[in-house]
Design an enzyme around this catalytic site. Structure first.
Site, short mmCIF file in Angstrom:
data_model
loop_
_atom_site.label_atom_id
_atom_site.label_comp_id
_atom_site.label_asym_id
_atom_site.label_seq_id
_atom_site.Cartn_x
_atom_site.Cartn_y
_atom_site.Cartn_z
N LYS A 210 -15.19 20.51 10.26
CA LYS A 210 -14.94 21.70 11.06
C LYS A 210 -15.95 21.73 12.20
CE LYS A 210 -14.81 26.71 10.80
NZ LYS A 210 -14.84 27.86 9.91
N LYS A 263 -10.46 20.45 11.74
CA LYS A 263 -10.27 21.70 12.48
C LYS A 263 -11.20 21.74 13.66
CE LYS A 263 -10.91 26.61 11.86
NZ LYS A 263 -11.35 27.66 10.98
N SER A 289 -6.58 29.34 16.51
CA SER A 289 -6.22 30.51 17.33
C SER A 289 -6.21 30.23 18.82
CB SER A 289 -7.18 31.66 17.01
OG SER A 289 -8.52 31.27 17.29
N TYR A 328 -0.29 29.27 13.47
CA TYR A 328 0.24 30.61 13.74
C TYR A 328 1.65 30.54 14.31
CZ TYR A 328 -4.72 31.50 13.18
OH TYR A 328 -5.98 31.54 12.67
C1 PBG Z 1 -14.74 30.80 9.74
C2 PBG Z 1 -13.42 30.56 10.24
C3 PBG Z 1 -13.09 30.25 11.55
C4 PBG Z 1 -11.72 30.15 11.63
C5 PBG Z 1 -11.22 30.36 10.36
N1 PBG Z 1 -12.29 30.62 9.51
C6 PBG Z 1 -13.93 29.86 12.68
C7 PBG Z 1 -15.13 30.55 13.07
O1 PBG Z 1 -15.14 31.76 13.27
O2 PBG Z 1 -16.12 29.86 13.25
C8 PBG Z 1 -10.96 29.87 12.88
C9 PBG Z 1 -9.51 29.88 12.79
C10 PBG Z 1 -8.86 29.97 14.10
O3 PBG Z 1 -9.48 29.93 15.17
O4 PBG Z 1 -7.63 30.10 14.08
N2 PBG Z 1 -14.83 31.09 8.47
#
Ligand code: PBG
Length: 335
Positions: A210, A263, A289, A328
């Site tokens: 990640k 991710k 997102s 999404y």
């Molecule tokens: C952190 C988390 C994040 C996302 C899901 N869980 C990232 C973050 O805030 O660092 C991002 C998912 C997305 O952007 O769709 N627990």
């Protein structure tokens, strides 16, 4: 020879031939829909930075899950927006926490839907970090400025709460636990805790590689989880690194991850491919997102053909090696 001997265009002659030789299929069963749940009733609050996405109360969430199931999307990833946040993120593991409530309701109403619980503390801590904080020793100062330079996430203290949360989620009905906080040792900790509490069949999908990404911007509004100070570079990965992603994945598999995740997805297709080639476990990719918001914004302006572009993006992620895609767009891709 006057003509090329190999005629690849023969394979593109007409739609029948083209579909006959198509190499990949974007099946609904590969898609996972992320959903945001919050306390209340009859709530469907639009997320401004992610048009088409909502924070939902449990009653509305159940309707949404049913609609997705009708489209063949039978896998959900749950994020919670708790009623209150505190220094230890206690609503993440409270039996009455919002995600636990939602899991119980979904399991009861829709036993054939696969429930994935995101496990992280950024939505639950008052300061919005993915683990609980420790004060670094040897530096004084009480002012806000000083505080900014003094904080750090306490890896091992966070692991204890991660274990507690995993068990609470499994007890509430989660089929898969998905730790996303990038703490060292989180997968091993969760596997042990699940096994000790009789959840030997609960899977772990680890957010293994990640990255510290600007593509998470809209999510932090959606989940109300933006850090109050500092950033996530101390636990998430540097976008410039690839070898390190392979180390992260190898470690998580060794610790017991059943599924590993990369991710974000689009800017990291090379990582997805390398993970798929090197390891022999199911690979998930998170179409995050920011990737969603870019497409939506351009589509709203009429600059791109939305349906085609979504299909092309998700196909590229699958073609790169992702067996599962968290997106999404799940709702939109299936007619
Ligand atoms: C952190 C988390 C994040 C996302 C899901 N869980 C990232 C973050 O805030 O660092 C991002 C998912 C997305 O952007 O769709 N627990």
């Amino acid at each position: 020879m006057p003509f090329p001997s190999t005629r690849l265009r023969r394979l593109r002659t007409n739609p029948l031939v083209r579909s006959h030789v198509q190499e990949t299929d974007l099946a609904a069963r590969r898609l996972v829909a992320p959903l945001f749940v919050r306390p209340g009733r009859n709530l469907r609050i639009p997320i401004a930075s992610m048009p088409g996405q909502y924070q939902m109360s449990i009653d509305v969430l159940l309707q949404e899950a049913k609609a997705l199931q009708r489209k063949g999307i039978t896998s959900l990833l749950l994020f919670g927006i708790p009623a209150r946040k505190d220094a230890v993120g206690s609503q993440a593991y409270a039996p009455s926490g919002i995600v636990q409530q939602a899991l119980r309701a979904l399991k009861k109403a829709l036993p054939d839907v696969l429930l994935i619980a995101d496990l992280c503390f950024c939505e639950y801590t008052s300061y919005g970090h993915c683990g609980i904080l420790k004060r670094q020793r040897g530096r004084g100062g009480e002012g806000a400025k000083e505080r900014n330079s003094q904080w750090d996430v306490d890896n091992d203290a966070t692991l204890k709460l991660i274990a507690k949360t995993a068990v609470a989620q499994a007890r509430a009905g989660a089929d898969i636990i998905a730790p996303s906080g990038m703490m060292d040792g989180m997968v091993k900790t969760i596997r042990q805790a699940l096994d000790q509490n009789g959840f030997k069949n609960t899977l772990i999908m680890s957010y293994a590689a990640k990255y510290a990404s600007a593509f998470y911007g809209p999510f932090r509004e959606a989940a109300e989880s933006a850090p109050r100070f500092g950033d996530r570079h101390g636990y998430q990965m540097n976008p410039a690194n690839a070898e390190e992603a392979l180390r992260e994945v190898a470690l998580d598999i060794e610790e017991g991850a059943d599924i590993v995740m990369v991710k974000p997805a689009l800017a990291y297709l090379d990582i997805i491919r390398r993970v798929k080639d090197k390891f022999h476990v199911p690979v998930a990719a998170y179409n995050v997102s920011g990737e969603y918001a870019l497409v939506r914004a351009a589509a709203q302006k009429g600059w791109v053909e939305e349906k085609r572009i979504i299909r092309e993006i998700l196909t590229s992620i699958h073609r790169a090696g992702a067996d599962l895609i968290i997106t999404y767009h799940a709702h939109d891709i299936v007619p």
